[in-house]
Structure formats: structure tokens, C-alpha cells
Design a protein around this motif. Structure first.
Motif, PDB file in Angstrom:
ATOM      1  N   LYS A   3     -13.605  15.050 -10.253  1.00  9.26           N
ATOM      2  CA  LYS A   3     -13.880  14.161  -9.129  1.00  9.26           C
ATOM      3  C   LYS A   3     -14.937  13.128  -9.487  1.00  9.26           C
ATOM      4  O   LYS A   3     -14.893  11.980  -9.051  1.00  9.26           O
ATOM      5  CB  LYS A   3     -14.328  14.992  -7.913  1.00  9.26           C
ATOM      6  N   ARG A   7     -14.853   9.050  -9.054  1.00  9.23           N
ATOM      7  CA  ARG A   7     -15.875   8.273  -8.360  1.00  9.23           C
ATOM      8  C   ARG A   7     -16.362   7.118  -9.239  1.00  9.23           C
ATOM      9  O   ARG A   7     -16.708   6.039  -8.746  1.00  9.23           O
ATOM     10  CB  ARG A   7     -17.042   9.170  -7.963  1.00  9.23           C
ATOM     11  N   LEU A  10     -14.131   4.238  -8.843  1.00  8.80           N
ATOM     12  CA  LEU A  10     -14.030   3.689  -7.490  1.00  8.80           C
ATOM     13  C   LEU A  10     -14.891   2.432  -7.368  1.00  8.80           C
ATOM     14  O   LEU A  10     -16.078   2.439  -7.668  1.00  8.80           O
ATOM     15  CB  LEU A  10     -14.480   4.738  -6.469  1.00  8.80           C
ATOM     16  N   LEU A  33     -11.494  11.527  -1.656  1.00  8.56           N
ATOM     17  CA  LEU A  33     -12.046  10.166  -1.655  1.00  8.56           C
ATOM     18  C   LEU A  33     -11.327   9.317  -0.603  1.00  8.56           C
ATOM     19  O   LEU A  33     -10.540   8.412  -0.929  1.00  8.56           O
ATOM     20  CB  LEU A  33     -11.881   9.530  -3.040  1.00  8.56           C
TER      21      LEU A  33
END
Length: 292
Positions: A3, A7, A10, A33
């Protein structure tokens, strides 16, 4: 894919996972997310999307171009917020009817896919922004028609099944009523037989006393009838006997007088005395019965 790595990729509300050699979409990590409403999965090695992908209902834009997808999830219609879908350069031959539920879809590109001729005609060329927008609208409308036709066919099948079921129930009811009627007829037949046998038995029981009643006077009076019959028979026999005696006396008298005139006949000489004895006996018997 961790994860934390997602991120890192992102940028605002856009998550770029293009050219990442992905063979499977990391749905679980993407679900964590919700801010990533614009997802780029282009230029990977995806051959299919799991049904769980359609749980990412926060997605607004998805780029799946230049993969190897052969089919889309049937429940793609749950992505109600989806506005932009890029499917350029995959191996799609058909599209799911669920696209008709993508009411917010504004842009769709399906170029360079081996779609069937009907879908190619509906999609158009998708060579520019305007054509991709028209493709989205046309595909949604077309899939609505397909879904409507499928629903119509479904309802038709259901109606036929209901009619068949109703006809089957009618036949079952007919068979049930027929068996019920046969059972009732058999019951009535047995009842008639029972009543006829009972009536015959009663009739026989009624006839037996009647016969006894008719027979009793005969038995009671039988002796009197018998005595009368015997008396009548006695009188008749007596008359016959007297007639025979008279006839015998006449015959003996004739023989007597014959032998008186034919004394030289040996029979007359020897039998004269016998005839006289018989004559006396017969005359005595006649007198005896006449006195009675």
C-alpha cells in the motif's frame, strides 16, 4: 503491491500504475485509497479484471488501454461514478450489457479491439474526443436496448414457463378429478352392490316366512285333507271293488247255468262245486260291503 508503494504513486486524485508489468489488479490496495478516483492501468499484462474490481465505486476515470483483456466483468454497471473508460488496444470481442447502467459515462474508446461487427458499428471510429463521447453515448443506449430485449426474452420465457406450469397444473387437476370421479364411481358401485345384496337378503328372509305361512295351513290341515283324500279314495275303491264283485257274480252265474246245461263237460262236472263255493264267497263279500 504494498500500500505504501501505491501511496507513493498517488498524485492528488490520480493513481498511475501504467507500465508496471501488472498481471493482476491490486483491488484490495486500491480499495484502501478512495481518494484515487482516476486510475491508470495502461500498458500492463492484464488479461482479465476480477469481479471485485467493480467494488471500486469511487472511480471516475479508468485507463485500461494496451493490455490483453478478453472480457470485462459483467457487474461493471456498479461503477456508477465512472465517466471515462479507455479500452484501446485489447482483445475484446464483446462488451457486457451492464454498460447500460453507466449513466455517467461520457467518454469511451474501444479502438483496436476485435469487436463483433454490430459493436463496431455502434462504437464508430473513436478517432477524436467528439467521436469517443459519441461512442460512450451510443454504446450505453445500445446496451439499454440489448438489456431491454434480453429482459423481454426473459419475461417471454418466464411467461412460457408459467403457461407450461399452468397447463401442467390443469392436467394434474384433470387427472386428480378423473381419479376422484373413478373412485366415487367405484364407491357408488360397491354401495349399489351392497344395497342389492342387502335387499336380496331381506327379500329372501321375507319369502321364507311367507312360505312357512302358506305351508302351515297345509300341514295343519294336511291330516284332514289326507283323510278326506283317503276317504274319497276308499269310496272310489269300494265302488270299483263292488263293480268287480258284481261282474264276477254275473260271470259265475253264467258259468253255473252253462254247466247246468252241459253236465257232460268234464270241467263243468269238476268245477261245479268250486263255482258254487266261489259264488257263496263273492255274494257274502258283496253283502258285507253293501251293509257298510
Amino acid at each position: 503491491m504494498p500500500k505504501e508503494t501505491l501511496r507513493d504513486k498517488l498524485d492528488g486524485n490520480e493513481l498511475d500504475l501504467s507500465i508496471s508489468n501488472l498481471t493482476v489488479v491490486p483491488v484490495k490496495e486500491l480499495a484502501a485509497l478512495p481518494k484515487a478516483t482516476r486510475l491508470d492501468l495502461s500498458c500492463n499484462q492484464l488479461t482479465s479484471l476480477p469481479d471485485a474490481f467493480c467494488t471500486l465505486t469511487h472511480l471516475v476515470k479508468v485507463d485500461l488501454s494496451k493490455n490483453a483483456l478478453t472480457a470485462l466483468p459483467g457487474n461493471i454497471g456498479t461503477l456508477q461514478k465512472l465517466q471515462h473508460l479507455d479500452l484501446l488496444g485489447n482483445q475484446l470481442t464483446s462488451l457486457p450489457v451492464g454498460i447500460c447502467y453507466l449513466k455517467n459515462l461520457k467518454w469511451l474508446d474501444v479502438k483496436d479491439n476485435p469487436l463483433n461487427e454490430r459493436l463496431k458499428s455502434v462504437a464508430g471510429d473513436c478517432l477524436d474526443e467528439r467521436q469517443c463521447r459519441q461512442c460512450a453515448k451510443s454504446m450505453v443506449d445500445y446496451m439499454k436496448q440489448v438489456e431491454s430485449e434480453m429482459e423481454r426474452q426473459k419475461q417471454k420465457r418466464l411467461q412460457e414457463e408459467r403457461e407450461l406450469e399452468a397447463a401442467r397444473k390443469v392436467e394434474q387437476e384433470k387427472d386428480k378429478q378423473k381419479k376422484k370421479a373413478e373412485k366415487l364411481a367405484e364407491k357408488q358401485r360397491r354401495k349399489r352392490q351392497f344395497e342389492e345384496a342387502k335387499a336380496l337378503k331381506i327379500s329372501e328372509e321375507e319369502q321364507e316366512p311367507a312360505e312357512d305361512h302358506i305351508r302351515s295351513p297345509v300341514e295343519v290341515n294336511g291330516k284332514a285333507y289326507e283323510e278326506v283324500a283317503q276317504g274319497s279314495g276308499g269310496v272310489s275303491c269300494c265302488g270299483v271293488f263292488l263293480t268287480l264283485l258284481v261282474a264276477m257274480m254275473a260271470m259265475l252265474t253264467g258259468l253255473y247255468f252253462y254247466c247246468e246245461s252241459q253236465k257232460e263237460v268234464l270241467m263243468c262236472r269238476q268245477g261245479r262245486n268250486y263255482l258254487l263255493d266261489y259264488y257263496d264267497v263273492v255274494r257274502g263279500l258283496v253283502h258285507h260291503y253293501m251293509d257298510k
